[in-house]
Design a protein around this motif. Structure first.
Motif, PDB file in Angstrom:
ATOM      1  N   THR A 206     135.267 -25.194  21.169  1.00  0.00           N
ATOM      2  CA  THR A 206     134.182 -24.287  20.797  1.00  0.00           C
ATOM      3  C   THR A 206     134.453 -23.571  19.480  1.00  0.00           C
ATOM      4  O   THR A 206     133.628 -22.788  19.022  1.00  0.00           O
ATOM      5  N   HIS A 212     128.142 -26.645  20.795  1.00  0.00           N
ATOM      6  CA  HIS A 212     127.226 -26.756  21.930  1.00  0.00           C
ATOM      7  C   HIS A 212     126.022 -27.646  21.608  1.00  0.00           C
ATOM      8  O   HIS A 212     125.609 -28.474  22.434  1.00  0.00           O
ATOM      9  N   ARG A 213     125.450 -27.483  20.416  1.00  0.00           N
ATOM     10  CA  ARG A 213     124.265 -28.269  20.068  1.00  0.00           C
ATOM     11  C   ARG A 213     124.591 -29.754  19.981  1.00  0.00           C
ATOM     12  O   ARG A 213     123.874 -30.595  20.537  1.00  0.00           O
ATOM     13  N   THR A 247     129.437 -23.011  31.545  1.00  0.00           N
ATOM     14  CA  THR A 247     129.193 -22.216  30.347  1.00  0.00           C
ATOM     15  C   THR A 247     128.895 -20.777  30.702  1.00  0.00           C
ATOM     16  O   THR A 247     127.971 -20.489  31.468  1.00  0.00           O
ATOM     17  N   SER A 249     128.531 -18.379  28.219  1.00  0.00           N
ATOM     18  CA  SER A 249     127.904 -17.750  27.060  1.00  0.00           C
ATOM     19  C   SER A 249     126.412 -18.045  27.029  1.00  0.00           C
ATOM     20  O   SER A 249     126.004 -19.218  27.044  1.00  0.00           O
ATOM     21  N   ALA A 250     125.587 -16.992  26.964  1.00  0.00           N
ATOM     22  CA  ALA A 250     124.142 -17.179  26.885  1.00  0.00           C
ATOM     23  C   ALA A 250     123.755 -17.877  25.584  1.00  0.00           C
ATOM     24  O   ALA A 250     122.893 -18.766  25.562  1.00  0.00           O
ATOM     25  N   SER A 251     124.416 -17.499  24.496  1.00  0.00           N
ATOM     26  CA  SER A 251     124.114 -18.140  23.214  1.00  0.00           C
ATOM     27  C   SER A 251     124.537 -19.608  23.236  1.00  0.00           C
ATOM     28  O   SER A 251     123.875 -20.469  22.659  1.00  0.00           O
ATOM     29  N   GLY A 252     125.655 -19.888  23.920  1.00  0.00           N
ATOM     30  CA  GLY A 252     126.100 -21.264  24.047  1.00  0.00           C
ATOM     31  C   GLY A 252     125.110 -22.112  24.825  1.00  0.00           C
ATOM     32  O   GLY A 252     124.823 -23.251  24.458  1.00  0.00           O
ATOM     33  N   ARG A 254     121.877 -21.521  25.119  1.00  0.00           N
ATOM     34  CA  ARG A 254     120.675 -21.714  24.294  1.00  0.00           C
ATOM     35  C   ARG A 254     120.902 -22.845  23.288  1.00  0.00           C
ATOM     36  O   ARG A 254     120.026 -23.690  23.082  1.00  0.00           O
ATOM     37  N   ALA A 255     122.082 -22.849  22.670  1.00  0.00           N
ATOM     38  CA  ALA A 255     122.381 -23.908  21.715  1.00  0.00           C
ATOM     39  C   ALA A 255     122.451 -25.269  22.410  1.00  0.00           C
ATOM     40  O   ALA A 255     121.980 -26.287  21.874  1.00  0.00           O
TER      41      ALA A 255
END
Length: 291
Positions: A206, A212-213, A247, A249-252, A254-255
């Protein structure tokens, strides 16, 4: 018969000149010398290289896949390599007989396509994600597997001529699995050999901003390119569930879902579904192509 000739390919972005120098020294110390050594500056200028090392400077960063393909193209142009060894520029060969043992493995088995090295840090630890099998508790267990490690491995150039090179569009993430699945479908073997060690700092995947994307996008592309239609939703469903469980991470997330959607809506040809006998072969090796 002539001994298989080893060629080495190293990618760098120009930000690890000291580590690159140490790695090249460890390559030079091998009992079986490399016929060719190619260092690719992936969108970066190269530092001064030792005599006998060929440099290739790319005007832009083409990712792991594009950079490795540039190295393969140069090695094919030079024309005297049978086994390609890819090494991370911050890795180190701590033993001097790695190429000797690698050549012996290929001499013993004409169907051997890929040999995956063991990745270990300065303390000798191997992360679970660096063991290319589901049961990863014992990194010293040798055997045939269904994928391999990008940081250090050997690849038959004859196999690449048959299967094709790295998938350019992937850029980064799952490119080894894409090549492994093609190799297995063409009847080649993939061996995890923990006695061949690449020392590498302990890192987290990471650390890459696009992790993530691209992991999600390329996961979808893998399924679309290689799986029989019946297995595509099962494979993607299993990995979606695992991602939601793992996962934090919320941002992770989303990505990840953004990358998943990108993979669904964008093509990544060609589509060549593996044969069902390859699915069965992978299942017998301990990792059916649904996980």
């Amino acid at each position: 018969m002539r001994q298989p000739r080893v060629g080495v390919a190293i990618l760098t972005m120009g930000n690890r000149p000291a580590e690159l120098g140490e790695l090249l020294e460890s390559v030079a110390k091998q009992d079986t010398p490399a016929s060719r050594i190619v260092v690719v500056g992936n969108g970066a200028s190269l530092p001064p290289l030792p005599d006998g090392v060929t440099g290739v400077e790319l005007p832009e960063n083409l990712g792991v896949t594009g950079g490795r393909n540039a190295a393969i193209a140069k090695l094919r142009e030079l024309g005297d390599v049978d086994i390609l060894v890819d090494l991370d520029d911050d890795g180190l060969l701590i033993d001097t007989d790695v190429f000797t043992r690698l050549v012996e493995l290929y001499e013993q088995d004409e169907a051997l396509g890929v040999v995956s090295f063991r990745i270990a840090d300065e303390q000798g630890r191997t992360a679970r994600r660096h063991v290319p099998r589901l049961r990863a508790s014992d990194p010293m267990r040798r055997g045939y597997v269904t994928t391999f490690l990008g940081g250090g491995h050997g690849i038959s150039m004859k196999m690449l001529d048959e299967t094709g090179d790295w998938p350019d569009a992937f850029f980064y993430a799952h490119e080894e699995t894409d090549l492994a699945w093609r190799a297995l479908d063409h009847g080649w073997k993939i061996l995890y050999e923990p006695a061949l060690v690449l020392r590498h700092p302990w890192t987290s995947p990471t650390r890459h901003a696009v992790f993530h994307r691209m992991v999600a996008r390329n996961r979808v592309w893998l399924a679309k390119r290689h799986l029989p239609a019946l297995l595509v939703p099962l494979y993607l469903g299993v990995w979606t569930a695992l991602t939601l469980l793992r996962t934090r991470s919320a941002s992770g997330l989303r990505a990840w879902f953004g990358g998943f959607a990108e993979g669904v809506r964008t093509p990544c040809p060609p589509r060549r579904p593996m044969r069902w006998r390859t699915v069965w072969r992978m299942t017998r090796l301990g990792r059916p192509p649904v996980i």
